[in-house]
Design an enzyme around this catalytic site. Sequence first.
Site, mmCIF file in Angstrom:
data_model
loop_
_atom_site.group_PDB
_atom_site.id
_atom_site.type_symbol
_atom_site.label_atom_id
_atom_site.label_comp_id
_atom_site.label_asym_id
_atom_site.label_seq_id
_atom_site.Cartn_x
_atom_site.Cartn_y
_atom_site.Cartn_z
ATOM 1 N N HIS A 306 0.836 -1.192 0.000
ATOM 2 C CA HIS A 306 0.000 0.000 0.000
ATOM 3 C C HIS A 306 0.877 1.251 0.000
ATOM 4 O O HIS A 306 1.952 1.267 0.598
ATOM 5 C CB HIS A 306 -0.925 0.017 1.232
ATOM 6 N N ASP A 363 -7.862 -4.377 -0.895
ATOM 7 C CA ASP A 363 -8.347 -4.655 -2.246
ATOM 8 C C ASP A 363 -8.279 -6.148 -2.561
ATOM 9 O O ASP A 363 -9.141 -6.681 -3.263
ATOM 10 C CB ASP A 363 -7.518 -3.870 -3.275
#
Length: 429
Positions: A306, A363
């Site tokens: 991330h 995600d």
Amino acid sequence: MPDKNANLTVAGRSASLPLVEGSQGPSCIDITNLYRETGHFTFDPGFGATGSCKSAITFIDGEKGVLLYRGYPIEQLAQKSNFLEVAYLLLEGELPNAAQFTEFEHAITHHTMMHESVKNFLHGFHYDAHPMAMLCASIASLSAFYHDTANPNDPEQRKLAAIRLIAKMPTIAAAAYRYSIGWPFRYPRNNLEYVTRFLHMMFEVPSEPLQLNPVVAEALDLLFILHADHEQNASTSTVRLVGSTGANAYASIAAGIAALWGPAHGGANEAVLKMLTEIGDAKHVDKAIARAKDKESGFRLMGFGHRVYKNFDPRAQIIRAKCHEVLDALGVNDPLLEVALKLEEVALKDDYFIEHKLYPNVDFYSGIIYKALKIPTEMFTVMFAIARTAGWIAHWIEQHEMPGGRIFRPRQVYVGATPRDYRAIDKRP
């Protein structure tokens, strides 16, 4: 007493730049007067070290894996709250009492209908248009229907626009999906709560009632909570940028939807499924891991790591448990989900991924859950948009409430041609 200024000297010109302190997080250097005092701008591609605004909505500590909504840890909200309560929190700054929540839920419930002309608008799209294209355009069109919420400087109009957007986003999203597959639109059933109502609009057919496993609504509500806001990400910054011009709420949120569509942002969970499809079979996971480590291969594992979280994504830790619960409860038998679980197992044990802190992010798990819930891949980003609407509109309202707001106007480092004279066409090489 420590100096509250950063002192900078550039080419013989000096500036004393004040430090701006937040309630949490690192101090910022206020460079408002930098150009005036030194003749220089700053250069920060991707705004990785630039604070564009002051905000009291969401706080992230990427080093420690902390995410707070209005000061409340995401772990507590995920365990004890629900999406509509979180939406109220983001908008109002405090959790609602029983009366406040009842009033808020009533307002949302009774603004779920979309104008009948929006149905005609959707019919103007080709049947195989991406649902994000339909959602983006339809939300922008709402400003043509609701002139009573077009003034961003009116607090009451701002509040009503927020209610309408949170209420109507699921209705329009479901309508876009059903149009894309040739199903008749379903009107919202206001005797149902927010997430269940959306699932009925998505999947119920006139010929038979929809039978929902409770774990489906629970998982979706949790995903909505986790996706509700995430500080100054690309789409939220876009909403604020457009809002800084004085644009109405619907235009600003439509711009956020457009920004969210990109595969590096909200489209990441859709990209996860495409990656799993490319891998194809759980027996090919080891080969995929090896390709991901090879920088020359051009292959990238989507849903790992991330931009902000340098240790772990707290949302991923929450949703991981729910992901496995959903798969167990629904008894899903899907080769792609087998690939995903094998990929998770190998990556969490691999020294390369551990060393580089490339853990599965939100995600990765949200894509798996959406797949298990039989939500089409092209709807994944739409689901994200439904949830993020609460955060977007909270930021849009905050922007108009905070004093000293200015239109966003970044500068640039120009690398083009220097001044030159125009030449007639017959004189050009």
